[in-house]
Motif scaffolding. Structure first.
Motif, mmCIF file in Angstrom:
data_model
loop_
_atom_site.group_PDB
_atom_site.id
_atom_site.type_symbol
_atom_site.label_atom_id
_atom_site.label_comp_id
_atom_site.label_asym_id
_atom_site.label_seq_id
_atom_site.Cartn_x
_atom_site.Cartn_y
_atom_site.Cartn_z
ATOM 1 N N GLY A 73 0.827 -1.202 0.000
ATOM 2 C CA GLY A 73 0.000 0.000 0.000
ATOM 3 C C GLY A 73 0.858 1.247 0.000
ATOM 4 O O GLY A 73 2.059 1.197 -0.299
ATOM 5 N N LEU A 74 0.244 2.355 0.340
ATOM 6 C CA LEU A 74 1.002 3.602 0.416
ATOM 7 C C LEU A 74 0.337 4.529 1.421
ATOM 8 O O LEU A 74 -0.852 4.408 1.736
ATOM 9 N N THR A 75 1.159 5.456 1.938
ATOM 10 C CA THR A 75 0.676 6.505 2.842
ATOM 11 C C THR A 75 1.024 7.852 2.238
ATOM 12 O O THR A 75 1.983 7.978 1.464
ATOM 13 N N ARG A 76 0.251 8.853 2.598
ATOM 14 C CA ARG A 76 0.489 10.195 2.063
ATOM 15 C C ARG A 76 -0.045 11.212 3.061
ATOM 16 O O ARG A 76 -1.141 11.065 3.600
ATOM 17 N N VAL A 77 0.787 12.244 3.325
ATOM 18 C CA VAL A 77 0.360 13.368 4.159
ATOM 19 C C VAL A 77 0.089 14.548 3.246
ATOM 20 O O VAL A 77 0.963 14.972 2.476
ATOM 21 N N LEU A 78 -1.118 15.089 3.309
ATOM 22 C CA LEU A 78 -1.504 16.212 2.463
ATOM 23 C C LEU A 78 -1.158 17.536 3.146
ATOM 24 O O LEU A 78 -0.876 17.596 4.347
ATOM 25 N N GLY A 79 -1.167 18.591 2.360
ATOM 26 C CA GLY A 79 -0.843 19.903 2.904
ATOM 27 C C GLY A 79 -1.797 20.356 3.983
ATOM 28 O O GLY A 79 -1.436 21.131 4.872
ATOM 29 N N SER A 80 -3.024 19.885 3.970
ATOM 30 C CA SER A 80 -3.999 20.260 4.989
ATOM 31 C C SER A 80 -3.737 19.582 6.323
ATOM 32 O O SER A 80 -4.357 19.912 7.326
ATOM 33 N N GLY A 81 -2.814 18.626 6.329
ATOM 34 C CA GLY A 81 -2.540 17.858 7.545
ATOM 35 C C GLY A 81 -3.177 16.493 7.525
ATOM 36 O O GLY A 81 -2.949 15.685 8.435
ATOM 37 N N ALA A 82 -3.986 16.220 6.511
ATOM 38 C CA ALA A 82 -4.649 14.917 6.422
ATOM 39 C C ALA A 82 -3.629 13.830 6.152
ATOM 40 O O ALA A 82 -2.687 14.008 5.381
ATOM 41 N N SER A 83 -3.853 12.696 6.793
ATOM 42 C CA SER A 83 -2.999 11.519 6.589
ATOM 43 C C SER A 83 -3.838 10.431 5.951
ATOM 44 O O SER A 83 -4.903 10.072 6.468
ATOM 45 N N ILE A 84 -3.383 9.905 4.810
ATOM 46 C CA ILE A 84 -4.114 8.878 4.071
ATOM 47 C C ILE A 84 -3.284 7.606 4.055
ATOM 48 O O ILE A 84 -2.087 7.641 3.742
ATOM 49 N N VAL A 85 -3.917 6.508 4.386
ATOM 50 C CA VAL A 85 -3.260 5.200 4.350
ATOM 51 C C VAL A 85 -4.157 4.260 3.560
ATOM 52 O O VAL A 85 -5.339 4.113 3.879
ATOM 53 N N THR A 86 -3.605 3.638 2.538
ATOM 54 C CA THR A 86 -4.352 2.654 1.771
ATOM 55 C C THR A 86 -3.508 1.396 1.646
ATOM 56 O O THR A 86 -2.287 1.468 1.507
ATOM 57 N N SER A 87 -4.157 0.245 1.742
ATOM 58 C CA SER A 87 -3.403 -1.006 1.693
ATOM 59 C C SER A 87 -4.278 -2.102 1.124
ATOM 60 O O SER A 87 -5.510 -2.069 1.198
ATOM 61 N N ILE A 88 -3.604 -3.079 0.540
ATOM 62 C CA ILE A 88 -4.257 -4.279 0.067
ATOM 63 C C ILE A 88 -3.401 -5.462 0.514
ATOM 64 O O ILE A 88 -2.173 -5.404 0.475
ATOM 65 N N GLY A 89 -4.049 -6.511 1.011
ATOM 66 C CA GLY A 89 -3.285 -7.633 1.525
ATOM 67 C C GLY A 89 -4.029 -8.940 1.341
ATOM 68 O O GLY A 89 -5.244 -8.977 1.110
ATOM 69 N N SER A 90 -3.242 -9.995 1.428
ATOM 70 C CA SER A 90 -3.819 -11.335 1.328
ATOM 71 C C SER A 90 -3.173 -12.228 2.367
ATOM 72 O O SER A 90 -1.995 -12.078 2.695
ATOM 73 N N SER A 91 -3.989 -13.147 2.893
ATOM 74 C CA SER A 91 -3.492 -14.134 3.846
ATOM 75 C C SER A 91 -3.832 -15.516 3.304
ATOM 76 O O SER A 91 -4.985 -15.797 2.942
ATOM 77 N N LEU A 92 -2.840 -16.373 3.247
ATOM 78 C CA LEU A 92 -3.003 -17.735 2.758
ATOM 79 C C LEU A 92 -2.735 -18.680 3.922
ATOM 80 O O LEU A 92 -1.679 -18.595 4.547
ATOM 81 N N PHE A 93 -3.699 -19.528 4.255
ATOM 82 C CA PHE A 93 -3.468 -20.427 5.384
ATOM 83 C C PHE A 93 -4.046 -21.813 5.077
ATOM 84 O O PHE A 93 -4.963 -21.985 4.278
ATOM 85 N N ARG A 94 -3.500 -22.785 5.783
ATOM 86 C CA ARG A 94 -3.918 -24.173 5.583
ATOM 87 C C ARG A 94 -3.859 -24.898 6.920
ATOM 88 O O ARG A 94 -2.857 -24.812 7.627
ATOM 89 N N VAL A 95 -4.938 -25.566 7.260
ATOM 90 C CA VAL A 95 -4.966 -26.384 8.467
ATOM 91 C C VAL A 95 -4.447 -27.758 8.081
ATOM 92 O O VAL A 95 -5.109 -28.520 7.356
ATOM 93 N N VAL A 96 -3.263 -28.077 8.558
ATOM 94 C CA VAL A 96 -2.601 -29.301 8.119
ATOM 95 C C VAL A 96 -3.329 -30.548 8.611
ATOM 96 O O VAL A 96 -3.453 -31.552 7.914
#
Length: 543
Positions: free
Chosen positions: A146-169
């Motif tokens: 993902g990425l983060t960005r601080v805008l001139g107004s002071g706003a902080s934006i965080v966006t992310s995408i993720g995946s989790s892969l799991f297996r019960v053995v």
């Protein structure tokens, strides 16, 4: 390979993306990137402020004179002029190198301040397993980007995408995948809101680079005057030695003449001994001055950062290039000179700008003691099936809220606010003190320069008079109308007059350099030390 084939397409893509983002530069490449960005900033600032060319670097020269001397590649046969001495001093000066590094570090800080306000991507990968001794109950693989960005107004934006892969053995089932997407925004509405507050680190970093660029340029000019002072003082010592040699040769010639006259009975032995006595005194002075000159050369080599045992000689024609005429001193307006100095002096302009920094920081520290009000909003979505790629509106969540922070128990912020007000008063006094000091220095530099020029003119006339006196006393001695003592006194007066004339010329030259440094009219370039003609024209009184 079978494991990789079992990963869903979205997760494979995310893994590839994360890997490419986190393994793109080596430490050496990061260093090269830092140098490229920092040098570009420095060259741009120096070009804008002083019209200086590029090529700034903190790396030591690969083939300096000191290194050539240590390698035995320097025989000392070539005489050094002032420009070469300036280059050698800059190559070896530890203080010069420290000033360059300070300028570089300020540019490096600016790259960080800019980076903090840019898009900042991130990527992580992880894998693990857990279970009981002798067996694993489940395994998992996680990836986020993902990425983060601080805008001139002071706003902080965080966006992310993720995946989790799991297996019960233990169950023997296949791999299950859960993917998620998140976007969050935090916007301050009271404390910490606004472009001035948010961009303050960037603003200060930009200004700090300007300050360091000014400081380095001011140091270059001041250091050039220091080198010129060393060179001219050596030229003075060389000329004094030449005068002493001529004095000794003249006295030796007079002693031989008087000995011959005494042996022929045409002169008393007393007069012959007087000439001999003054010859011995002159020889002793010659020995002492040679030793003093050698010591002065050793100190000069130390100043240049060269080995003490190196053979070093100066270009004596540098003395002939000294300019004695100066129209500015003949028509200088003292009040205009002070005004020009207060407008042009790089160090004073920084002092004034730092006062503005202090005033700006008062507003920032005042903001820090206010109440805080922030808006928090976020939206997220996750997969609804085991494929890991099917995002659906039913799996989307959002949230929004306000956070209010009452200004209670803010002692650190209170103290910082009070300290900023005190710092502002200190900065104001610094402006006043530096202004008064610059005015005093300019006034004194003008007086010293005018007096030095007049002293040189007087000593020039005194030397001409002493030369005529020697010529006259020798003629009178031949005609029997003068004694040996008259000739000896005239020779001594001529030696002193020549030394005083050279001293007055060197003092006059150094006084002019100091005056133009005080006015910030002195320039250092690849051709040596020069002056800004337009600025000097402004300090002349109206005709």
């Amino acid at each position: 390979m079978s494991f990789c084939r079992s990963l869903p397409g979205a997760l494979v893509s995310l893994v590839v993306l994360s890997t490419s983002m986190t393994a793109c530069l080596t430490p050496e490449e990061y260093l090269a990137q830092a140098d490229e960005q920092s040098y570009a900033l420095i060259d741009a600032r120096r070009a804008a402020l002083f019209e200086e060319g590029g090529g700034f670097t903190i790396e030591p020269p690969a083939d300096s004179l000191r290194q050539r001397i240590l390698r035995g590649e320097w025989d000392g046969s070539r005489e050094l002029d002032l420009l070469e001495c300036l280059d050698i001093a800059a190559e070896n000066s530890r203080e010069y190198q420290s000033r360059k590094e300070s300028l570089y570090l300020s540019a490096l800080d600016l790259t960080l301040a800019r980076w903090r306000l840019s898009n900042q991507p991130f990527a992580t990968l992880g894998a693990g397993a857990d279970g009981t001794p002798g067996s694993a109950s489940d395994r998992n693989v996680d990836a986020d980007a993902g990425l983060t960005r601080v805008l001139g107004s002071g706003a902080s934006i965080v966006t992310s995408i993720g995946s989790s892969l799991f297996r019960v053995v233990t169950t023997g089932d296949g791999w299950d995948v859960v993917s998620n997407f998140n976007l969050s925004i935090t916007q301050p509405l009271m404390r910490g809101a606004g472009r001035k507050i948010t961009l303050e680190p960037l603003t200060q970093a930009e200004r700090n680079l300007v300050y360091q660029a000014r400081d380095f340029e001011r140091f270059r000019r001041t250091y050039a005057v220091q080198v010129a002072t060393q060179v001219y003082r050596l030229l003075l010592a060389l000329d004094v030695l030449d005068n002493q040699i001529r004095n000794y040769e003249n006295l030796a010639e007079l002693r031989e003449r008087n000995d011959a006259y005494a042996d022929a009975g045409r002169m008393s032995r007393i007069e012959a001994d007087q000439a001999r006595q003054d010859e011995l005194r002159s020889e002793l002075d010659l020995v002492a001055q040679r030793a003093a000159l050698a010591r002065q050369f050793d100190n000069f080599k130390l100043f240049l950062g060269l080995p003490i045992d190196a053979d070093l000689s100066l270009d004596r024609s540098e003395y002939d290039r000294i300019v004695t005429e100066d129209d500015v001193l003949e028509n200088i307006d003292l009040m205009r000179a002070v005004e020009i100095a207060l407008l042009e002096r790089l160090d004073f302009r920084t002092t004034v700008d730092q006062f503005e920094d202090s005033r700006r920081r008062v507003g920032i520290s005042r903001d820090a003691v206010r109440a805080g009000l922030g808006l928090d909003a976020s939206v997220g979505s996750s997969t609804v099936d085991s494929g890991g790629t099917n995002f659906d509106a039913t799996g989307t969540t959002w949230s929004a809220g306000l956070n209010f922070d009452l200004p209670v128990n803010r002692i650190p912020e209170r103290n910082a606010y009070r300290s900023s007000l005190i710092t502002l008063q200190v900065a104001r006094r610094n402006v006043e003190q530096d202004s008064d000091q610059i005015e005093a220095n300019v006034r004194d530099a003008v007086r010293v320069s005018v007096n030095a020029r007049r002293s040189y003119e007087i000593q020039l006339g005194a030397t001409q008079l002493a030369e005529r006196r020697v010529e006259s006393s020798r003629l009178n001695l031949e005609g029997g109308e003068a004694s040996t003592r008259d000739v000896l006194e005239s020779e001594e007066a001529l030696r002193n007059a020549r030394n005083s004339k050279t001293t007055a010329l060197i003092n006059y030259t150094l006084a002019r350099l100091d005056l133009y440094l005080e006015l910030e009219a002195l320039r250092v370039s690849e051709t040596g030390i020069g002056f800004e003609p337009d600025l000097l024209e402004r300090v002349r009184s109206a005709e």
